[in-house]
Design an enzyme around this catalytic site. Structure first.
Site, PDB file in Angstrom:
ATOM      1  N   VAL A 152       2.820  -1.023   4.939  1.00 20.96           N
ATOM      2  CA  VAL A 152       1.996  -1.659   3.916  1.00 20.96           C
ATOM      3  C   VAL A 152       2.585  -1.433   2.527  1.00 20.96           C
ATOM      4  O   VAL A 152       2.628  -2.354   1.696  1.00 20.96           O
ATOM      5  CB  VAL A 152       0.544  -1.136   3.990  1.00 20.96           C
ATOM      6  N   GLU A 153       3.050  -0.220   2.269  1.00 19.91           N
ATOM      7  CA  GLU A 153       3.531   0.116   0.933  1.00 19.91           C
ATOM      8  C   GLU A 153       4.806  -0.640   0.556  1.00 19.91           C
ATOM      9  O   GLU A 153       4.904  -1.195  -0.544  1.00 19.91           O
ATOM     10  CB  GLU A 153       3.777   1.628   0.816  1.00 19.91           C
ATOM     11  N   THR A 154       5.792  -0.648   1.448  1.00 17.81           N
ATOM     12  CA  THR A 154       7.104  -1.197   1.064  1.00 17.81           C
ATOM     13  C   THR A 154       7.767  -2.042   2.143  1.00 17.81           C
ATOM     14  O   THR A 154       8.953  -2.325   2.049  1.00 17.81           O
ATOM     15  CB  THR A 154       8.077  -0.061   0.693  1.00 17.81           C
ATOM     16  N   TYR A 209      -7.294  -1.835   1.553  1.00 17.70           N
ATOM     17  CA  TYR A 209      -6.046  -1.134   1.852  1.00 17.70           C
ATOM     18  C   TYR A 209      -6.208  -0.215   3.057  1.00 17.70           C
ATOM     19  O   TYR A 209      -5.419  -0.257   4.009  1.00 17.70           O
ATOM     20  CB  TYR A 209      -5.601  -0.322   0.632  1.00 17.70           C
TER      21      TYR A 209
END
Length: 363
Positions: A138-140, A345
């Site tokens: 999800v982050e990168t 998130y």
């Protein structure tokens, strides 16, 4: 007649010029300034910051002045962090980008490539491999989108040219300079997001200093290029924030029809306050995989906390394209919100983790 037509044409042309001029004038109100702010090294607020770093942390003033002389203001950072959100996204708008086939396949490939490290982290920290994979996904997107800004430029711009968040980002700038000194690297080298988050897991400098680990024992912490460090650091972060091994994250819930309106009033921004599981059951909210006990209060299925009185839970609403879905969310869901406070998130991380696990195990 020709004269009248010509006059009309000239009038329409004049109106187009006036309209264009008005549009351009309005646009400039939101455009980047014609000139960037003065060099940071010449600013009194930066000089005061340097004095503080010297007094509090023993930095060399000349070295800091050289650093700030090389830092550059980034208008694109201000634009990105100030971008207005006209309306918060809904679940059905937010989730698809994180639950795409490419994100799931990328998670499986990342897991296979780093299986030994993920297993070790799971054993040592108690955080499932799929959760660590999903956060990095999800982050990168497993490192594909880790950011291209110099962290020094991003943090300095926000620390001194974003008055609304200056206090927060000045502290992050301080932590970043301490991080660079501890790691013996140039503070001009690290790259990251427009907010100064770094590496595969996008740690802010304060989190990096507090929770990042040298998981391969090579003598340095590198969240950008060292996957072992990134995996160990995510697991360590979640463990420190209270991850409970073997417990649930979220479970589908149902609400009794005659209680739905009352319960929905409790969902501020889509999430309720936490209460005991028993109190939710008495108000008509039930996890769909909890069975009836002899007492009439529903007993816990596998993965549901065994002590509803001591481990309060929340009720979550996710907007679907049709009717919304409802969920009971447990301690581990709230731990995910310590990484990012958005209910969307935390839910996306969990959903992606389940899809990746299903694809990885073939089940």
């Amino acid at each position: 007649m020709t004269t009248i037509v010509q006059q009309a044409m000239r009038a329409r042309a004049l109106m187009r010029v006036i309209t264009l001029a008005a549009f351009l004038a309005a646009s400039t109100a939101f455009a980047a300034p014609a000139t960037a702010p003065q060099s940071y090294i010449d600013r009194p607020d930066v000089s005061a910051f340097i004095d503080e770093m010297v007094a509090d942390s023993g930095f060399d003033a000349r070295a800091l002045r050289r650093f700030f002389a090389k830092v550059r203001y980034q208008q694109s950072v201000i634009n990105a962090i100030s971008r207005p959100v006209l309306e918060p996204p809904k679940w059905y708008q937010y989730a698809p980008q994180f639950l795409s086939a490419s994100r799931i396949d990328g998670g499986v490939a990342f897991w296979r490539a780093n299986a030994a490290t993920l297993e070790r982290a799971q054993n040592e920290f108690g955080v499932p491999a799929e959760i660590v994979v999903a956060i990095i996904g999800v982050e990168t997107f497993y490192g594909r989108n880790a950011g291209s800004y110099r962290v020094a430029d991003a943090l300095t711009t926000l620390a001194f040219d974003d008055p609304r968040r200056a206090e927060y980002f000045r502290n992050e700038l301080k932590q970043f300079l301490l991080q660079a000194r501890e790691q013996k690297i140039s503070p001009l080298a690290p790259k990251g997001s427009y907010a100064g988050a770094q590496g595969l897991p996008q740690f802010m400098p304060s989190s990096l200093r507090d929770y990042a680990v040298d998981y391969d024992n090579d003598g340095k912490i590198d969240l950008a290029a060292d996957v072992d460090d990134a995996v160990g650091s995510v697991a360590n972060y979640l463990a420190w924030h209270g991850w409970q091994t073997g417990e649930s994250v979220m479970k589908p819930a149902s609400i009794d029809v005659d209680k739905r309106e009352e319960v929905e009033r409790m969902l501020d921004g889509g999430i309720s306050d936490r209460r005991t599981l028993e109190s939710w059951q008495l108000d008509g909210v039930n996890a769909t995989d909890i069975g009836e006990s002899a007492t009439g209060i529903r007993e816990m299925a596998t993965g549901i906390p065994e002590s509803p009185g001591s481990d309060p839970v929340g009720v979550l609403m996710l907007e679907e394209e049709g009717e919304p879905s409802y969920w009971m969310v447990f301690n581990n869901w709230y731990v995910l919100t310590r990484y990012n406070r958005s209910r969307l998130y935390a839910s996306a991380v969990w959903r992606l983790s389940q899809e990746v696990k299903r694809a990885f195990t073939g089940q």
